[in-house]
Design an enzyme around this catalytic site. Structure first.
Site, short mmCIF file in Angstrom:
data_model
loop_
_atom_site.label_atom_id
_atom_site.label_comp_id
_atom_site.label_asym_id
_atom_site.label_seq_id
_atom_site.Cartn_x
_atom_site.Cartn_y
_atom_site.Cartn_z
N TYR A 108 0.81 -1.06 0.05
CA TYR A 108 -0.02 0.00 -0.05
C TYR A 108 0.74 1.26 -0.08
O TYR A 108 2.04 1.23 -0.04
CB TYR A 108 -0.96 0.06 1.10
CG TYR A 108 -0.21 0.44 2.54
CD1 TYR A 108 0.56 -0.50 3.10
CD2 TYR A 108 -0.51 1.47 3.15
CE1 TYR A 108 1.06 -0.45 4.43
CE2 TYR A 108 0.04 1.79 4.42
CZ TYR A 108 0.79 0.78 5.29
OH TYR A 108 1.47 1.14 6.21
N LYS B 26 6.54 -1.90 2.18
CA LYS B 26 5.18 -1.11 2.46
C LYS B 26 3.95 -2.36 2.20
O LYS B 26 3.16 -2.29 1.59
CB LYS B 26 4.97 0.18 2.19
CG LYS B 26 4.12 0.92 2.88
CD LYS B 26 3.93 2.23 2.58
CE LYS B 26 3.13 3.22 3.19
NZ LYS B 26 3.02 3.24 4.77
N GLU C 109 11.80 2.23 14.36
CA GLU C 109 10.88 3.42 13.84
C GLU C 109 9.57 3.33 14.78
O GLU C 109 9.35 2.43 15.37
CB GLU C 109 10.66 3.36 12.45
CG GLU C 109 9.92 1.84 12.08
CD GLU C 109 9.89 1.64 10.57
OE1 GLU C 109 9.57 2.71 9.86
OE2 GLU C 109 9.67 0.58 10.22
N LEU D 296 10.97 1.37 7.29
CA LEU D 296 10.27 1.78 6.09
C LEU D 296 11.09 2.96 5.62
O LEU D 296 11.26 4.05 6.37
CB LEU D 296 8.80 1.97 6.07
CG LEU D 296 8.24 2.55 5.00
CD1 LEU D 296 7.86 1.37 3.98
CD2 LEU D 296 6.76 3.32 5.16
N1 PLP Z 1 7.47 3.64 9.01
C1 PLP Z 1 6.33 3.19 9.08
C2 PLP Z 1 6.38 1.58 9.64
C3 PLP Z 1 5.14 3.61 8.57
O1 PLP Z 1 3.96 2.91 8.58
C4 PLP Z 1 5.19 4.92 7.84
C5 PLP Z 1 4.04 5.51 7.39
O2 PLP Z 1 3.06 5.22 7.30
C6 PLP Z 1 6.42 5.54 7.98
C7 PLP Z 1 7.68 5.28 8.36
C8 PLP Z 1 6.37 6.95 7.28
O3 PLP Z 1 6.70 6.83 5.97
P1 PLP Z 1 6.10 7.94 5.16
O4 PLP Z 1 6.93 9.38 5.50
O5 PLP Z 1 6.32 7.67 3.84
O6 PLP Z 1 4.65 8.43 5.20
#
Ligand code: PLP
Length: 285
Positions: A33, A149, A182, A207
């Site tokens: 996603y 993701k 994270e 991620l």
């Molecule tokens: N890490 C995780 C586990 C996430 O689910 C998300 C966003 O949903 C992020 C980091 C941040 O990613 P982004 O800045 O691309 O939204």
């Protein structure tokens, strides 16, 4: 106004927007996603989100079901039909519908696509940023590939619930060595008492956040130095500032970790400055 979802080629009211029971997303979480911020009815950083989508799909060997140009039309049209000015657009692609069997179905079914969009409360989001959020820590119980993701988010769901029950907005996930990987749905950052901005390197353990990349650009433009290295909970609790980044939150200051105040317990100036400047470094489409 009823909300509209795009499902496999059609725009439907949510109550009629359905996926077959043998969709592999439903049965195996066999899909990926993306979430893009919508600001003033435009998509924020669509190009980078779509590049990450293509990477995630490649890693799990699902084909992109339509060209990116057509997908862009669907994303914008879903935002338009839901009259979202400020909010998010959500896109999910799964391996498709097939009789339940673990290995990939042959021949490969058409992947399923769902797109939804929703508004968020701008005033509430700004208020939260001026107050900062509480974070708690939990063991990182995810698989070895959080860089993909994937819609398989059960450990993240459980971590968020622990946070909610503790009165916190986010859970920071801790690896076996005691380092923060994270947040359950965000990237984690600290600013040490020496002024060093620290975030974990975007290897397979996290991620690679698009907002993280935007903040790195914003810091480079400001001449702020940063270090990509793991940090511990103790280091974070002793930090001058802490914050999280995610498309749905932009930059959100963290004011306590496991009940201990960060700095003076109020949102820090660097986090708030990066939040203010964020969209100058983002792309709009
Ligand atoms: N890490 C995780 C586990 C996430 O689910 C998300 C966003 O949903 C992020 C980091 C941040 O990613 P982004 O800045 O691309 O939204």
């Amino acid at each position: 106004m009823s909300r509209i979802a795009y499902v496999n080629g059609r725009y439907r009211p949510h109550r009629d927007a359905v996926i077959p029971v043998e969709d592999r997303g439903y049965q195996f979480a066999d899909g990926v996603y993306e979430v893009c911020e919508v600001r003033e009815a435009r998509l924020v950083d669509e190009r980078r989100h779509m590049a990450r989508l293509v990477r995630s799909l490649g890693e799990v060997r699902i084909r992109l079901p339509m060209p990116l140009s057509a997908l862009s039309v669907v994303l914008h049209e879903t935002v338009r039909r839901n009259r979202v000015r400020n909010g998010i657009v959500y896109l999910q692609i799964t391996r498709g519908v097939a009789r339940r069997d673990f290995a990939f179905p042959a021949p490969a079914p058409a992947p399923s696509i769902v797109v939804t969009a929703r508004s968020h409360d701008h005033v509430k989001a700004e208020k939260m940023a001026t107050e900062g959020i509480a974070v708690i820590t939990v063991a990182d119980g995810r698989w070895a590939r959080p860089d993909i993701k994937s819609v398989s988010l059960l450990p993240n769901v459980l971590a968020k619930q622990v946070a909610r029950e503790a009165g916190a907005r986010e859970a920071w996930l801790i690896d076996a060595e005691g380092f923060v990987t994270e947040g359950a749905s965000s990237n984690a950052w600290i600013i040490t008492t020496d002024g060093e901005v620290v975030t974990r390197p975007a290897d397979n353990s996290i991620l690679s956040g698009i907002s993280r990349a935007v903040v790195l650009d914003a810091m480079a433009a400001r001449g702020l130095s940063f270090t990509e290295r793991p940090f511990t909970v103790a280091e974070a609790q002793a930090a001058r500032e802490a914050f999280i980044t995610a498309a749905s939150q932009i930059v959100q200051p963290v004011t306590s970790i496991d009940g201990k105040p960060v700095g003076d317990g109020r949102p820090g100036p660097i986090a708030l400055g990066l939040r203010r400047e964020f969209h100058r470094h983002a792309e709009f489409t």
